[in-house]
Scaffold this active site. Structure first.
Site, PDB file in Angstrom:
ATOM      1  N   ASP A  92      12.065 -44.957  33.315  1.00 48.93           N
ATOM      2  CA  ASP A  92      11.632 -45.077  31.919  1.00 48.93           C
ATOM      3  C   ASP A  92      11.691 -46.533  31.459  1.00 48.93           C
ATOM      4  O   ASP A  92      11.240 -46.841  30.358  1.00 48.93           O
ATOM      5  CB  ASP A  92      12.488 -44.204  30.998  1.00 48.93           C
ATOM      6  CG  ASP A  92      13.975 -44.434  31.184  1.00 48.93           C
ATOM      7  OD1 ASP A  92      14.444 -44.334  32.330  1.00 48.93           O
ATOM      8  OD2 ASP A  92      14.664 -44.736  30.205  1.00 48.93           O
ATOM      9  N   ASN A  93      12.241 -47.404  32.291  1.00 52.12           N
ATOM     10  CA  ASN A  93      12.327 -48.818  31.922  1.00 52.12           C
ATOM     11  C   ASN A  93      11.431 -49.676  32.805  1.00 52.12           C
ATOM     12  O   ASN A  93      11.623 -50.888  32.877  1.00 52.12           O
ATOM     13  CB  ASN A  93      13.777 -49.307  32.021  1.00 52.12           C
ATOM     14  CG  ASN A  93      14.650 -48.707  30.924  1.00 52.12           C
ATOM     15  OD1 ASN A  93      14.139 -48.268  29.900  1.00 52.12           O
ATOM     16  ND2 ASN A  93      15.948 -48.674  31.137  1.00 52.12           N
TER      17      ASN A  93
ATOM     18  N   LYS B  12      12.324 -52.088  17.358  1.00 54.69           N
ATOM     19  CA  LYS B  12      13.391 -51.426  18.131  1.00 54.69           C
ATOM     20  C   LYS B  12      14.652 -51.382  17.292  1.00 54.69           C
ATOM     21  O   LYS B  12      15.187 -52.434  16.919  1.00 54.69           O
ATOM     22  CB  LYS B  12      13.651 -52.183  19.431  1.00 54.69           C
ATOM     23  CG  LYS B  12      14.732 -51.540  20.304  1.00 54.69           C
ATOM     24  CD  LYS B  12      14.812 -52.207  21.659  1.00 54.69           C
ATOM     25  CE  LYS B  12      15.929 -51.630  22.510  1.00 54.69           C
ATOM     26  NZ  LYS B  12      16.035 -52.340  23.794  1.00 54.69           N
TER      27      LYS B  12
HETATM   28  P1  AMP Z   1      17.639 -47.337  27.676  1.00 55.63           P
HETATM   29  O1  AMP Z   1      18.105 -47.054  29.070  1.00 55.63           O
HETATM   30  O2  AMP Z   1      18.532 -48.201  26.856  1.00 55.63           O
HETATM   31  O3  AMP Z   1      16.254 -47.922  27.717  1.00 55.63           O
HETATM   32  O4  AMP Z   1      17.576 -45.971  26.861  1.00 55.63           O
HETATM   33  C1  AMP Z   1      17.424 -44.708  27.442  1.00 55.63           C
HETATM   34  C2  AMP Z   1      16.997 -43.697  26.419  1.00 55.63           C
HETATM   35  O5  AMP Z   1      17.969 -43.575  25.374  1.00 55.63           O
HETATM   36  C3  AMP Z   1      15.683 -43.998  25.722  1.00 55.63           C
HETATM   37  O6  AMP Z   1      15.022 -42.774  25.502  1.00 55.63           O
HETATM   38  C4  AMP Z   1      16.131 -44.601  24.416  1.00 55.63           C
HETATM   39  O7  AMP Z   1      15.181 -44.467  23.396  1.00 55.63           O
HETATM   40  C5  AMP Z   1      17.381 -43.805  24.113  1.00 55.63           C
HETATM   41  N1  AMP Z   1      18.328 -44.517  23.248  1.00 55.63           N
HETATM   42  C6  AMP Z   1      19.141 -45.551  23.600  1.00 55.63           C
HETATM   43  N2  AMP Z   1      19.881 -45.944  22.550  1.00 55.63           N
HETATM   44  C7  AMP Z   1      19.533 -45.161  21.498  1.00 55.63           C
HETATM   45  C8  AMP Z   1      19.938 -45.084  20.135  1.00 55.63           C
HETATM   46  N3  AMP Z   1      20.871 -45.875  19.623  1.00 55.63           N
HETATM   47  N4  AMP Z   1      19.339 -44.150  19.358  1.00 55.63           N
HETATM   48  C9  AMP Z   1      18.414 -43.323  19.853  1.00 55.63           C
HETATM   49  N5  AMP Z   1      18.001 -43.341  21.122  1.00 55.63           N
HETATM   50  C10 AMP Z   1      18.546 -44.246  21.950  1.00 55.63           C
HETATM   51 MG    MG Z   2      14.564 -47.680  27.885  1.00 56.72          MG
END
Ligand code: AMP
Ligand code: MG
Length: 538
Positions: free
Chosen positions: A285-286, A138
């Protein structure tokens, strides 16, 4: 202390031959690997990691390594090799880096395609016990799903995920695991407070490990696009690989599987409530299809008992607050059920799964909540009311949830002092000398009722304590402890991280050498960033 022997089959990570079962069995695509775009008709995209400047191994989980049959890296050249591998700077035979395509409902709204924007699965390995584990980095760089972000992760969030994944495992809560924490030697720009003043922070990568990282959103994206062929392929794969107990055929197969997912999700919610965990971003998605805790972001632990607590500063409405989590999980399961409808044909079989969620959660939370006070779910003898009354009372004053339940195990409720509270309890209150007399009286009444209930059930004190201490952790990786480990690591001192990692291996055991970790949140941490409030910007 247990001595931990190294598995006879342990071998170096660098000598491991990988496979990639998911990528071999499901359709993927190999378009431009770092170009953000909509990816159609594919479960995954090729996603080579972007090498980093100066990888260094900051953390390693001996426990997980042992499960995987991996030898700990020796200092020197081996540690450098492992760091390079787990930074994505080099690949081993059989590895095939991919990013998964998924969508999701975020804060109640359909958000379209999301996908692994910074997580890359390198492949999987088969552990000595035959279990297959996917290895995911990650923060390993841009993928087709990075949208406008950078594909990277900062040290603070990576350290938090590393420690808490392992802590959750030892707490007995289903979770993805974490094998290693690697510093990238590259700065990452983040606007942590969303105040338009982004700052450079040290970058890091966590090696996450799980049987599968598939989420509810992996199914939702195909349903949203009307791609029922991929939807079915993915469902068949996940059932075949991860739910061997499902033996029905035809549409009922998908309905039975959905019920199994619902059951696992219900168990997870009961565990979260028991240990005082708040995920912070329960978007679809989580949510793991295996019922694992996944995607540690702005999560937190209850310090004081507050059902409305959320550590996530971007969740102003408290949608994902502590006590909302079981209802949100159910809402998310509804979205999954909608996505699976084309496979089942009619909603009725899926409704059985939703009912299974409700029943399993009720049953399991009742069992775990009663265990927190040392009682068994024997029947309707007033034990539920007893627990509800206690939890209600705890919201009335500032009391440390974790300390309180461990202290309660030490109290002899049949032998109360003539006035005031048993001395064992007072240390868990933030202002024990300022407790309103009415509160003290209520708690004394409760303790008397509790003593009567214990007598009725015939629970001896030793058994009661044993039950309670198996449900109430002595130690959790409190937000401020993580922050202290982060601050030290950013200054090059890894000893607080290592001590925390060692301590959380036995979270139900009182460990005098780690007594400093089992104390109330200090006053400085009450409002400090990273301790009570966290942003999604990580
Ligand atoms: P999360 O809610 O943090 O699980 O992320 C939501 C979405 O944003 C997922 O598709 C992650 O892969 C994407 N995402 C979050 N942070 C980044 C990052 N720094 N670079 C690329 N994608 C990100
Ligand atoms: Mg996520």
């Amino acid at each position: 202390m247990l001595t931990r022997t190294r598995a006879a089959t342990a071998s170096p990570l660098t000598a491991t031959v990988f496979d990639h079962h998911f990528a071999r069995h499901l359709p993927g695509e190999a378009g431009p690997p770092r170009e953000s775009r909509q990816v159609l008709a594919a479960c995954w995209s090729s996603a080579p990691p972007t090498p980093v400047a100066a990888p260094t191994l900051l953390g390693w989980s001996d426990d997980l390594a042992q499960t995987l049959g991996l030898a700990p890296p020796d200092a020197g050249a081996d540690a450098r090799e492992v760091a390079a591998l787990l930074a994505g700077n080099r690949l081993l035979p059989g590895m095939k880096p991919i990013a998964a395509c998924y969508g999701g409902h975020q804060f109640g709204q359909w958000a379209g395609q999301l996908g692994d924007g910074r997580a890359i699965v390198l492949g999987d390995l088969v552990a000595p016990d035959g279990g297959r584990w996917e290895i995911q980095l990650k923060g390993a760089g841009l993928t087709p799903y990075s949208r406008r972000a950078d594909g990277r992760a900062v040290l603070r969030s990576s350290l938090r995920e590393f420690v808490c994944s392992e802590a959750m495992h030892h707490l007995g809560v289903p979770t993805t695991r974490a094998l290693a924490l690697v510093g990238t030697g590259e700065p990452v720009l983040r606007d942590m407070f969303y105040d338009g003043r982004p700052q450079l922070e040290p970058g890091a990568i966590v090696t996450r490990v799980a049987p599968s990282f598939v989420r509810f959103g992996n199914f939702e994206i195909f349903a949203a696009r009307g791609d029922h062929e991929r939807l079915r392929l993915l469902a068949d794969y996940v059932i075949g690989q991860h739910f061997p107990e499902i033996d029905a055929a035809g549409p009922q197969r998908y309905a039975d599987w959905f019920a199994a997912v619902a059951r696992r999700t219900a168990l997870l919610m009961a565990h979260w409530l028991r240990v005082g965990f708040v995920h912070g971003v329960m978007n679809t998605d989580n949510l793991s299809i295996l019922g694992l805790t996944i995607d540690y972001g702005p999560f937190g632990w209850l310090d004081v008992f507050d059902p409305d607590f959320t550590p996530n500063t971007t969740d102003g409405g408290g949608r994902y607050a502590y006590a909302q989590q079981p209802a949100i999980a159910q809402w998310n399961l509804l979205r999954l059920a909608e996505a699976l409808l084309p496979l089942v044909g009619s909603p009725e079989p899926l409704e059985a799964g939703l009912q299974c969620y409700g029943e399993t959660f009720e049953h399991e939370w009742r069992r775990q909540a009663l265990q927190k006070v040392g009682l068994l779910p024997a029947g309707q003898h007033g034990e539920d009311e007893l627990v509800a009354r206690l939890l209600g009372m705890l919201t009335l004053t500032e009391v440390d949830t974790t300390l309180f339940f461990r202290a309660l195990a030490e109290v002899d409720p049949g032998c109360l002092p003539d006035a005031g509270l048993p001395p064992e309890l007072t240390a868990s209150f933030y202002a024990p000398d300022a407790l309103p007399p009415a509160f003290v009286e209520h708690l004394r009444d409760w303790l008397a009722a509790y003593a009567a209930r214990l007598r009725d059930e015939g629970v001896g004190d030793a058994l009661r304590r044993e039950r309670m201490n198996a449900a109430n952790p002595w130690l959790i990786p409190r937000n401020y402890l993580l922050q202290e480990a982060i601050n030290a690591a950013a200054d090059g001192d890894l000893s607080p991280l290592r001590r925390l990692l060692a301590a959380i291996r036995d979270p139900y055991l009182a460990q005098p050498e780690y007594a400093a970790f089992a104390r109330q949140r200090p006053e400085w941490a009450r409002q400090a960033p990273g301790c009570s409030a966290l942003s999604c910007s990580s």
